[in-house]
Design an enzyme around this catalytic site. Sequence first.
Site, PDB file in Angstrom:
ATOM      1  N   VAL A  19       1.384  -3.589   4.007  1.00  0.00           N
ATOM      2  CA  VAL A  19       1.518  -4.787   4.631  1.00  0.00           C
ATOM      3  C   VAL A  19       2.933  -5.655   4.480  1.00  0.00           C
ATOM      4  CG1 VAL A  19      -0.944  -4.994   5.198  1.00  0.00           C
ATOM      5  CG2 VAL A  19       0.026  -5.957   3.255  1.00  0.00           C
ATOM      6  N   TYR A  37      -3.679   3.056   8.083  1.00  0.00           N
ATOM      7  CA  TYR A  37      -4.995   2.338   8.205  1.00  0.00           C
ATOM      8  C   TYR A  37      -5.728   2.878   9.301  1.00  0.00           C
ATOM      9  CZ  TYR A  37      -1.899  -0.695   5.668  1.00  0.00           C
ATOM     10  OH  TYR A  37      -1.136  -1.079   4.737  1.00  0.00           O
ATOM     11  N   TYR A  80      -4.913  -2.679 -10.172  1.00  0.00           N
ATOM     12  CA  TYR A  80      -4.540  -2.398  -8.781  1.00  0.00           C
ATOM     13  C   TYR A  80      -3.538  -3.573  -8.182  1.00  0.00           C
ATOM     14  CZ  TYR A  80      -5.703  -2.621  -3.892  1.00  0.00           C
ATOM     15  OH  TYR A  80      -5.663  -2.454  -2.263  1.00  0.00           O
ATOM     16  N   LYS A 139       0.242   3.280  -3.135  1.00  0.00           N
ATOM     17  CA  LYS A 139      -0.905   3.928  -3.372  1.00  0.00           C
ATOM     18  C   LYS A 139      -0.710   5.571  -3.340  1.00  0.00           C
ATOM     19  CE  LYS A 139      -3.939   0.516  -1.841  1.00  0.00           C
ATOM     20  NZ  LYS A 139      -4.424  -0.294  -0.272  1.00  0.00           N
ATOM     21  N   SER A 195       0.671  -1.352   0.005  1.00  0.00           N
ATOM     22  CA  SER A 195       0.214   0.082   0.261  1.00  0.00           C
ATOM     23  C   SER A 195       0.968   1.370   0.030  1.00  0.00           C
ATOM     24  CB  SER A 195      -0.976  -0.035   1.163  1.00  0.00           C
ATOM     25  OG  SER A 195      -2.151  -0.732   1.096  1.00  0.00           O
TER      26      SER A 195
HETATM   27  N1  GLU Z   1      -2.403  -6.075  -1.377  1.00  0.00           N
HETATM   28  C1  GLU Z   1      -3.228  -5.448  -0.088  1.00  0.00           C
HETATM   29  C2  GLU Z   1      -4.708  -5.519  -0.366  1.00  0.00           C
HETATM   30  O1  GLU Z   1      -5.213  -4.828  -1.230  1.00  0.00           O
HETATM   31  C3  GLU Z   1      -2.571  -4.159   0.176  1.00  0.00           C
HETATM   32  C4  GLU Z   1      -2.627  -4.204   1.731  1.00  0.00           C
HETATM   33  C5  GLU Z   1      -1.912  -2.964   2.294  1.00  0.00           C
HETATM   34  O2  GLU Z   1      -0.542  -2.919   2.176  1.00  0.00           O
HETATM   35  O3  GLU Z   1      -2.524  -2.165   2.624  1.00  0.00           O
HETATM   36  O4  GLU Z   1      -5.453  -6.038   0.452  1.00  0.00           O
END
Ligand code: GLU
Length: 304
Positions: A258, A240, A188, A66, A63
């Site tokens: 993660v 998060y 994604y 992102k 993430s």
């Molecule tokens: N590939 C993970 C998902 O989409 C990303 C999780 C993360 O790093 O927050 O659930």
Amino acid sequence: MDYKAILEKVYNQVSKQEDKGALASYIPELARVDPLQFAVHVSNISGDSFGLGDIQTKFSIQSMAKVLSFCLAYKTLGESIWKRLGVEPSGNAFNSLVQLENDQGIPRNPFINAGAIVIADILISQFEDPSQALLDFIRSLSPNQDIAFSNTIFESEKNHGFRNIALCNFIKSFNNLDNEPEEVLDFYFKLCSLEMSCTQLSGVYLFLANNGKALHNNQTIISKSQSKRINALMQTCGFYDESGEFAFKVGLPGKSGVGGGIIAIHPNQYAIAVWSPKLNKKGNSFKGMLFLEQFTTASELSIF
Ligand code: GLU
């Protein structure tokens, strides 16, 4: 400030502390990573850099990517992007379907999964080959060109991404997706599969400490105002459901993934990348959080 000495002291301190975290296990690849790896690397806007531990080892940035896909979309679309998503912390799980129902398909922010899925949709509409456009964009941010997606992680994300598939279809049902869900999900999952080392990460994200300009060639990547806004979003939404705690303990904007990586930005000073694969209960690197808390305490520098 003698940040090298501070970095070394805190690195040694945290290395000795018990790691109470656990490896991410939703895909087999992340559960197989050596849990003892630990790296920190800082790049500052004077062109200096310094690191300790496994700083050349590439890992799944998940993430953290992102932020980069969002920067490219924001650079391309400008303020009209806010018709498609919001700027509020979610206060919920990063993959919540309930919140998306309440918000009528408009994701709270670009860093929860639903928000990153909308950004993937935007990039697909804007670029003929969005994966290549994203790679080109990332490679333009620092001199390091050796940055790529991992096919193994991509396939695994795709095979286990049931909740993301649900989120994407849900967004489509609210008419906030222009392209087909399969195509958006593929992109994604690709985004989630990017791999980088801590050395690469602190160089790539340094433009966010430098008012939106790449340090190596002084090119404007995004405007000063966009850079400020992205830092604000990282501060409020980057961890998060633990973003408040990170602001409270560390006092810097940042984003975690993660895979156990964290990037944190001190505007007008430095970008620091930390990696330790085991995660705390909120999904953030256990030792990464500890390290940054102790580092900003010892350096007595934060944005507050
Ligand atoms: N590939 C993970 C998902 O989409 C990303 C999780 C993360 O790093 O927050 O659930």
